[in-house]
Design an enzyme around this catalytic site. Structure first.
Site, mmCIF file in Angstrom:
data_model
loop_
_atom_site.group_PDB
_atom_site.id
_atom_site.type_symbol
_atom_site.label_atom_id
_atom_site.label_comp_id
_atom_site.label_asym_id
_atom_site.label_seq_id
_atom_site.Cartn_x
_atom_site.Cartn_y
_atom_site.Cartn_z
ATOM 1 C CB VAL A 46 42.449 -35.268 2.800
ATOM 2 C CG1 VAL A 46 43.112 -34.915 4.127
ATOM 3 C CG2 VAL A 46 40.968 -35.551 3.022
ATOM 4 C CG ASP B 105 30.080 -42.689 5.980
ATOM 5 O OD1 ASP B 105 29.889 -43.912 5.796
ATOM 6 O OD2 ASP B 105 30.791 -41.998 5.244
#
Length: 1009
Positions: free
Chosen positions: A708, A829
């Site tokens: 990221v 998740d």
């Protein structure tokens, strides 16, 4: 004649009873018509708790049914079904009840929209309460057509759109509450046409920026005006001063500017004024200090200047004065001591000066006094607790002098005392050390003397004892070990002497022990088996002797250890290699022998300086005589050669880098044209801006599905770019993806985020695709993930109100995925690292790389080929069946709630082979709730934290059937905060929308907590 008819047309004897039954049934039909309407209403609902079990067609009248009230004539007049756990749509049959005057369905799960046709005719309806349900869509204009309606409460739903123009045509409406919805547009001026209006509550809606309509001043019957968090801008209109019947004015948490208008001094009936958290300037109007009925005023967190009008303290009913976080100057008038009902006095973080009136507290029932961070001088008033009610005394950050008054040592109601950063001197009254209810005693940064007296054993609730930077002497008393709730003991920079009491080893909750810069002596204690939570230990700058106890190597969470500048001898125990130390310092002692292998590295050289006995074990540890060459010219020549070589090297590298940059730029221009961009929102940037930011300098994270990057664009906007791993890239524990950059993960995230819109789901701006490379561009979350913040040194930013808000935001996001998406979406998740925090610490659910939609028919997601999720968050049934549905997400969310309550990660060496859920359950059973809660949380929120702990354990139940739906979780979270508000004193007309908290039976969890 009767005999003649009978003889002429005889009926068989068996038909007579049947005829009688038919006649009775005919009469009963007319009696049961209203009951039939109610049964049709019931049939459209799910009655989860069986509260409507006695509603049945066998009764001749519904008047004995649960929640139903009737007139003497047998007509249904009232229907009160609050908190019945009913789910389903609003039924049109209710408005067909001709005499129904009272209808309340609040705190249920009434869902879908509220159509106009369902609200007709309702000819007798006076009171309608549909608050705290799941209603969606626009506000129905037909409500204004109910002829007799006086009370309308639609708060706590999901209504959206503007307030309809028809709402200006209510003929008799007195109370209108639309708080906590998604209503937009601006607050309309046409509401002034409802001249009968007495209560107007529009708070907590995302209105467009707009001014307070001056027309509201025409509502002269108004008793409550609640416009908190309505995105209001501009000035407060002068016309509000015409509301002579107003009891409560709440304009807090907006962006109002300008001065507080003097016309508010005409609100002759007002009881409470709340203007906090705006940008108001100027002085406090003196007229406000002459309102005869005023009990509470809060204008904190503005930019007010000038002085506090002395006449405030002459008001006969004034109970609360809150002006903190302003620029107020001047001193406190002597009249402050004469305020006979003043209980809440908070004016911290201003520029007030002078002395505190010596009679403060002698005539006032003070409960909270916070005068911190001002310029006050003089002494602490001796009678500040004379009324025996004082719970919080905060005077830190002033220039107060003299001694601590003896009267405080008799103030047994005290819970929080902060007197640090003043000029106080003298001894602390001996009994003050042992106040039984104090959980925070902060006396640091003064010139206090004397000792810590054995009376400290009586302070059974003490959590933090902060006495650093004073002149305390004598030994630390052994009674310190009786403080079983002590989390922090900071007494550094004093003159304490003698050995450490062995009783310190009994403090099982101790997290920080800081005694550096004293004159403590003796050997270090080895009996510290109970220090399972100790993370910060600083004993530097003392006179300790002997060796370092090997037992210290068993402290499971210790990450800061400073033993420098003592007289310690012997070897460094190899057991210390077991510690997870981020920083340690053993320098300036007399340690000798070999260094443990883990520390025999130049990386740790600074941690061992000044120990001559260790010099041979680490080269360069001790500085020695190097001998200076006499041939200074030779040294100058060598230095010149090195400088010249360095210049040549720099020039060469610069030329090479320039050529390389031109080559890369040309290649990049060619590559950029091959990228395909798919947008999901209107964009203000091009794909080449994204690609230019994919450099390691901009890397902010790396997980199981990719890297990221942070990208600052030309328009000033910041976005986050996730570059998924290539097909040959690595997976990881974060996501459990088998081929993260393949079509499955990428299509999952695109299919999920590309079509959903919710304030608590991270926004996906666009995606970029080129051959095997895939990029996802999200809104940027400047505060990172909840997990990173909660389990790092920045956890102090997350006080309990912030943690509660994070929990509610995340729950609403998941509830949207489970209940409002068609088909529903299972995240798979859910964890604290996938809950991101914006600049205001608002939460967004993120990372949908393993999300799946639920199969039609409610069967859940089919079995997976491998487990997706993260250790500590995976539901038990998912781990051994590989089948997943919404209940799996709810279990994971329960673990996140436990993280917020305990401050601990889902997996930790402290738990042994257990995870967080099992550790919490076993600790509750064996040691009680105080050993579970995060000690960083303020004790004033304990009740609320307990209730969230209940919800967490219910969500993390081993049996999926016991876990509530996410919609129910949101409701329970809202009820916790509603209950908290209800337990606070409130002025007349304020918070009437709130109902008492309903404590649901959670299979014994309540008793455990």
């Amino acid at each position: 004649m009767l005999r003649r008819c009978t003889s002429a047309s005889p009926l068989p004897h068996f038909l007579l009873p049947l005829l009688l039954v038919l006649l009775l049934l005919g009469c009963a039909v007319s009696l049961k018509q209203e009951g039939l309407y109610l049964l049709q209403f019931k049939d459209a609902l799910e009655d989860h708790d069986g509260k409507l079990a006695n509603w049945n067609s066998r009764d001749a009248t519904p008047c004995n049914w649960t929640g139903v009230s009737c007139s003497s004539a047998g007509s249904v007049t009232a229907l009160a079904l609050d908190r019945f756990n009913l789910e389903g749509p609003f039924s049109p049959f209710l408005c067909r009840l001709p005499k129904l005057s009272y209808l309340s369905l609040s705190w249920n799960y009434i869902n879908s929209s509220l159509p106009d046709e369902a609200l007709s005719p309702c000819p007798a309806l006076l009171y309608l309460d549909l608050s705290n349900n799941m209603l969606v869509g626009p506000l129905p204009a037909a409500l204004a057509s109910i002829p007799l309606l006086r009370h309308l409460d639609l708060s706590g739903n999901n209504f959206s759109g503007p307030i309809p123009v028809a709402f200006g045509r209510f003929p008799r409406l007195e109370n209108l509450s639309l708080t906590s919805n998604f209503i937009n547009g601006t607050i309309p001026g046409f509401l002034d046409q409802v001249s009968s209006l007495q209560q107007l509550n529009l708070s907590y809606n995302p209105f467009a920026p707009g001014r307070i309509p001056p027309e509201i001043g025409n509502l002269t019957s108004l008793r409550q005006l609640w416009l908190s968090q309505c995105n209001l801008v501009g000035d407060i209109p002068l016309s509000l001063g015409r509301l002579r019947n107003l009891l409560n004015l709440d304009l807090s948490s907006n962006s109002l500017r300008g001065a507080i208008p003097a016309s508010l001094g005409d609100l002759s009936s007002v009881i409470q004024i709340e203007l906090y958290n705006n940008s108001l300037v100027g002085e406090i109007p003196t007229g406000l200090a002459k309102l005869p009925s005023l009990r509470r005023i809060d204008a904190s967190m503005n930019h007010l200047e000038g002085t506090i009008p002395p006449s405030f303290f002459d008001l006969p009913l004034i109970e609360s004065l809150v002006f903190y976080d302003n620029n107020l100057v001047g001193g406190l008038p002597a009249s402050v001591a004469k305020a006979g009902k003043l209980s809440d006095f908070r004016i911290f973080r201003n520029k007030l000066n002078g002395s505190i009136p010596e009679d403060l507290g002698k005539h006032s029932p003070l409960v909270i006094v916070d005068l911190s961070t001002n310029l006050f001088t003089g002494e602490i008033p001796s009678g500040i607790c004379d009324q025996g009610l004082l719970e919080g005394l905060m005077l830190m950050g002033n220039f107060l002098s003299g001694s601590i008054p003896a009267g405080l040592s008799r103030c047994r109601t005290l819970q929080r005392v902060r007197l640090s950063k003043n000029l106080l001197s003298g001894e602390v009254p001996s009994d003050m050390w042992g106040l039984p209810n104090v959980y925070l005693l902060d006396l640091a940064y003064n010139s206090l003397s004397g000792g810590i007296y054995p009376a400290v054993a009586g302070a059974g609730n003490l959590s933090k004892l902060l006495i650093s930077n004073n002149q305390f002497i004598f030994n630390i008393p052994a009674e310190i070990g009786d403080l079983q709730r002590l989390h922090e003991f900071s007494a550094d920079s004093n003159n304490l002497s003698g050995p450490l009491p062995r009783s310190l080893g009994r403090l099982a909750l101790l997290e920080k022990l800081d005694l550096h810069n004293n004159s403590l002596s003796g050997e270090l204690p080895g009996e510290i088996q109970t220090w399972k939570r100790l993370s910060d230990l600083n004993l530097a700058d003392n006179e300790f002797t002997g060796g370092i106890p090997p037992a210290w190597g068993s402290l499971p969470v210790l990450n800061y250890l400073d033993l420098s500048d003592n007289r310690l001898t012997g070897e460094i125990p190899p057991e210390l290699q077991n510690l997870k130390l981020n920083k340690f310092n053993f320098s300036n002692n007399d340690l000798s022998g070999g260094l443990p292998p883990l520390y025999a590295s130049k990386v740790y050289r600074e941690s061992f300086l000044g120990n001559p006995g260790l010099c041979k074990d680490l080269p360069g540890l001790c500085s020695g005589s190097q001998g200076v060459s006499k041939n200074q010219g030779y040294l100058w020549l060598l230095r010149s050669i090195f400088i010249l070589a360095a210049v040549v090297l720099v020039v060469g590298v610069g030329w090479f880098y320039w050529r390389y940059r031109k080559f890369r730029q040309a290649k990049s221009e060619a590559d950029k044209s091959k990228w395909a961009l798919t947008s999901f929102h209107k964009l203000g940037f091009k794909e080449y801006e994204i690609l230019d930011c994919l450099e390691e300098d901009n890397l902010i994270g790396s997980g199981g599905s990719g890297k990221v990057y942070k990208a600052v664009l030309s328009n000033g906007e910041t976005v986050a770019v996730k570059k998924l791993w290539g097909s040959s890239g690595k997976g990881g524990e974060d996501g459990g993806l088998q081929n993260p950059a393949g079509s499955d993960a990428f299509e999952a995230e695109i299919a999920t985020l590309g079509k959903i819109r919710h304030k608590n789901i991270v926004k996906l701006w666009c995606c970029c695709i080129h051959e095997d490379s895939r990029l996802l561009v999200y809104e940027y979350m400047p505060n990172g993930s909840l997990g990173d913040l909660l389990h790092s040194s920045k956890a102090g930013l997350l006080d309990w109100p912030t943690r509660y808000k994070v929990a509610l935001d995340a729950a609403e996001g998941l509830s949207y995925l489970h209940h409002d998406c068609v088909p529903p979406i299972v995240h798979r998740d859910v964890k604290s690292n996938n809950i991101l925090l914006d600049a205001d610490l608002g939460a967004r659910v993120a990372d949908f790389g393993v999300a799946k939609v639920v199969e039609s028919g409610g069967k859940g997601v089919k079995s997976m080929s491998a487990i997706a999720g993260s250790c500590g968050y995976i539901a038990p049934e998912y781990a051994y069946t590989l089948r997943v549905n919404e209940k799996s997400d709810i279990y994971s969310f329960g673990v996140v709630l436990l993280e917020l309550v305990t401050g601990k990660p889902p997996i930790d060496p402290e738990f042994g082979e257990k995870d967080l859920v099992n550790w919490v359950c076993s600790t509750l059973e064996q040691k009680g709730v105080d050993n579970v809660l995060d000690p960083k949380l303020d004790a004033c929120h304990r009740d609320e934290v307990f209730k969230i702990l209940n919800i967490a354990l219910l969500c993390a139940s081993n049996l999926p059937i016991n876990r509530p739906s996410m919609r129910r979780v949101v409701k329970m979270l809202l009820e916790v905060r509603a209950d908290n508000k209800n337990n606070k004193p409130k002025p007349e007309g304020k918070d009437e929308k709130l109902s008492p908290y309903y404590c649901e039976d959670t299979s014994g969890l309540g008793s455990a907590v």
